[in-house]
Write an enzyme that holds these catalytic residues in place. Sequence first.
Site, PDB file in Angstrom:
ATOM      1  N   ASP A 100      -1.172   1.675  33.631  1.00  0.00           N
ATOM      2  CA  ASP A 100      -0.047   0.793  33.300  1.00  0.00           C
ATOM      3  C   ASP A 100       0.826   0.680  34.547  1.00  0.00           C
ATOM      4  O   ASP A 100       1.581   1.599  34.879  1.00  0.00           O
ATOM      5  CB  ASP A 100       0.769   1.373  32.139  1.00  0.00           C
ATOM      6  CG  ASP A 100       0.059   1.299  30.797  1.00  0.00           C
ATOM      7  OD1 ASP A 100      -1.188   1.414  30.773  1.00  0.00           O
ATOM      8  OD2 ASP A 100       0.739   1.161  29.766  1.00  0.00           O
ATOM      9  N   LYS A 162       2.385  -6.417  29.486  1.00  0.00           N
ATOM     10  CA  LYS A 162       3.168  -5.420  28.730  1.00  0.00           C
ATOM     11  C   LYS A 162       4.636  -5.717  28.924  1.00  0.00           C
ATOM     12  O   LYS A 162       5.071  -6.073  30.017  1.00  0.00           O
ATOM     13  CB  LYS A 162       2.791  -4.024  29.227  1.00  0.00           C
ATOM     14  CG  LYS A 162       3.579  -2.877  28.614  1.00  0.00           C
ATOM     15  CD  LYS A 162       3.069  -1.537  29.161  1.00  0.00           C
ATOM     16  CE  LYS A 162       3.971  -0.378  28.773  1.00  0.00           C
ATOM     17  NZ  LYS A 162       3.503   0.922  29.330  1.00  0.00           N
ATOM     18  N   LYS A 191       0.699  -5.871  25.193  1.00  0.00           N
ATOM     19  CA  LYS A 191       1.178  -4.558  24.761  1.00  0.00           C
ATOM     20  C   LYS A 191       2.691  -4.578  24.635  1.00  0.00           C
ATOM     21  O   LYS A 191       3.394  -5.022  25.538  1.00  0.00           O
ATOM     22  CB  LYS A 191       0.753  -3.458  25.741  1.00  0.00           C
ATOM     23  CG  LYS A 191       1.310  -2.076  25.382  1.00  0.00           C
ATOM     24  CD  LYS A 191       0.821  -0.986  26.335  1.00  0.00           C
ATOM     25  CE  LYS A 191       1.537   0.334  26.062  1.00  0.00           C
ATOM     26  NZ  LYS A 191       1.081   1.428  26.972  1.00  0.00           N
TER      27      LYS A 191
END
Length: 230
Positions: A100, A162, A191
């Site tokens: 991430d 995300k 996400k």
Amino acid sequence: MNVPTYRGRTYEDIAGAIDHSLLRPELTLAEVEAGCAVAAQYRTVSVCCRPVDVAFAHGLLSGTDVAVGTVVSFPHGNSTTAVKVAETADAIANGATEIDMVLSIGLLRSGQLQRVQDDIAAVVAAADGRLVKVILENAYLTDAEKVSACHLVEAAGADYVKTSTGFAPSGATLDDLRLMRASVGPQMKVKAAGGVRTLDALIDVLDVGCSRSGATATAVILDDFTARAR
């Protein structure tokens, strides 16, 4: 066999969407170990831990189906591309299978779009087929910048967009998630992160098109599912 559901979702739907977050800077190794035990007990899809904890978490979760993820250039995105690439390679060497990364927020806001795309693409290349989720940090962006960021992430070959790190002034909102879902193609995933603390909140983000959500309240969410599912 009747499979219990709540709001049309099974336990596997919920647990399979949770990246159990172990990112707070003050966590002790004992707390990281306890968090990995929660992820294994509740069968979350992954843990997302600090880079320093990747090898430790990988050892703890070996033999389970819980993936080990970590963060790159967290939480501000201001590392150089070379540093992000090195962080990614180190994380993979230590057992991470999901990355991430935080995009270069200031460069995005400065209109340096090709630099942002190239930065993401370099991490994708370093990840060598592992999942790459790119954190936009929506709290600092206009809607136009969020859309632009989604396009750059997709063009760079990452797997997810995300919302947030969880350390900015605000986290995931349903409006942002709808905007992000609409701004990428069907092969891209979304996400949510930051503020998803209840079962209903998690199902809400799934219902607007998310595939994953970060969570620290994993046990609360999944215990609530077990209590309410019919």
